[in-house]
Design a protein around this motif. Structure first.
Motif, PDB file in Angstrom:
ATOM      1  N   GLY A  95       0.816  -1.207   0.000  1.00  0.00           N
ATOM      2  CA  GLY A  95       0.000   0.000   0.000  1.00  0.00           C
ATOM      3  C   GLY A  95       0.849   1.256   0.000  1.00  0.00           C
ATOM      4  O   GLY A  95       0.500   2.256  -0.635  1.00  0.00           O
ATOM      5  N   VAL A 153       2.089   1.910  -3.565  1.00  0.00           N
ATOM      6  CA  VAL A 153       1.016   2.447  -4.402  1.00  0.00           C
ATOM      7  C   VAL A 153       0.750   3.910  -4.051  1.00  0.00           C
ATOM      8  O   VAL A 153       0.610   4.763  -4.940  1.00  0.00           O
ATOM      9  N   LEU A 200       1.293   6.971  -6.685  1.00  0.00           N
ATOM     10  CA  LEU A 200       0.163   7.810  -7.068  1.00  0.00           C
ATOM     11  C   LEU A 200       0.374   9.261  -6.645  1.00  0.00           C
ATOM     12  O   LEU A 200       0.010  10.195  -7.372  1.00  0.00           O
ATOM     13  N   GLY A 237       8.874   3.968  -4.861  1.00  0.00           N
ATOM     14  CA  GLY A 237       7.596   4.339  -5.458  1.00  0.00           C
ATOM     15  C   GLY A 237       7.569   5.784  -5.923  1.00  0.00           C
ATOM     16  O   GLY A 237       7.068   6.093  -7.012  1.00  0.00           O
ATOM     17  N   GLU A 288      -6.138  10.608  -9.648  1.00  0.00           N
ATOM     18  CA  GLU A 288      -5.142  10.150  -8.671  1.00  0.00           C
ATOM     19  C   GLU A 288      -5.601  10.426  -7.254  1.00  0.00           C
ATOM     20  O   GLU A 288      -5.410   9.618  -6.356  1.00  0.00           O
ATOM     21  N   ALA A 299      -7.221   4.152  -1.522  1.00  0.00           N
ATOM     22  CA  ALA A 299      -6.117   3.302  -1.062  1.00  0.00           C
ATOM     23  C   ALA A 299      -5.816   3.545   0.416  1.00  0.00           C
ATOM     24  O   ALA A 299      -5.575   2.597   1.182  1.00  0.00           O
TER      25      ALA A 299
END
Length: 218
Positions: free
Chosen positions: A16, A19, A23, A170, A198, A205
């Motif tokens: 998570g 991600v 994002l 990320g 986004e 998320a």
């Protein structure tokens, strides 16, 4: 709680976190300046990527410092009120998720025409431009990543260090991808429209991570 269960929760938080970092890097402030400065300075793709990497690392370093302070404060509170830390982390994740989701739903930013890609002749040295990009990202920690630090505090220092590494990967990956797309001539208008979604995806998320942390306590 079994070690296997703890490991699965940690892996979920790391996934998570990646991600969320990727994002978050889709926001135009994380890639558009690099595209514009790179074109103005006449930089090669390798130099732009170097600037992206250095600025991304500075961004995450600042985030890690602020996150460490928040974790320390949370652990101190947890000593006063036993079991408070996980619930506090879940609440913060819910709040941040709801904020980003609401902002993406309610706000409709105007994107007609997109930002201008024509830039003036460079007026600063390459060194000044490079350091300026790094400083720009260093002074703005990723606030959306901070609750994830708090949710991982009970996992120990090694987990927090690994989470920082995941954030760095990320963030740099996201910044590099969108900078490369813009530099290669991809439509800036489309990228800005995607950045609107986004916010909604990031909000969902974070809410999902909040649910994971909350359910982990039961």
């Amino acid at each position: 709680m079994s070690p296997a269960h703890d490991s699965s929760v940690l892996l979920s938080l790391l996934g998570g976190g990646f991600v969320a970092a990727f994002l978050h890097a889709a926001l135009p402030t994380h890639w558009l300046p690099f595209t514009l400065v790179g074109r103005a300075q006449g930089w090669r793709a390798s130099r732009v990527l170097l600037a992206v990497t250095a600025a991304g690392l500075a961004h995450i370093a600042t985030t890690a410092v602020v996150g460490g302070l928040i974790v320390a404060a949370g652990l101190a509170l947890d000593q006063w009120v036993e079991g408070l830390l996980p619930h506090l982390a879940a609440v913060l994740l819910f709040l941040f998720g709801a904020f980003y989701l609401a902002r993406a739903t309610l706000l409709r930013p105007a994107t007609a025409g997109g930002p201008q890609m024509e830039v003036a002749t460079p007026a600063v040295s390459n060194k000044a431009a490079f350091l300026g990009l790094v400083a720009m990202m260093a002074v703005s920690p990723g606030e959306v990543l901070l609750p994830i630090y708090l949710s991982s505090a009970s996992q120990g220092f090694a987990a927090l260090a690994l989470l920082t590494l995941v954030f760095a990967v990320g963030t740099i990956a996201g910044m590099a991808v969108f900078t490369a797309m813009a530099s290669a001539g991809a439509s800036i208008l489309r990228l800005e429209r995607w950045a609107r979604y986004e916010g909604a995806i990031l909000g969902l998320a974070l809410i999902a991570l909040g649910l994971l942390v909350a359910l982990h306590q039961h």
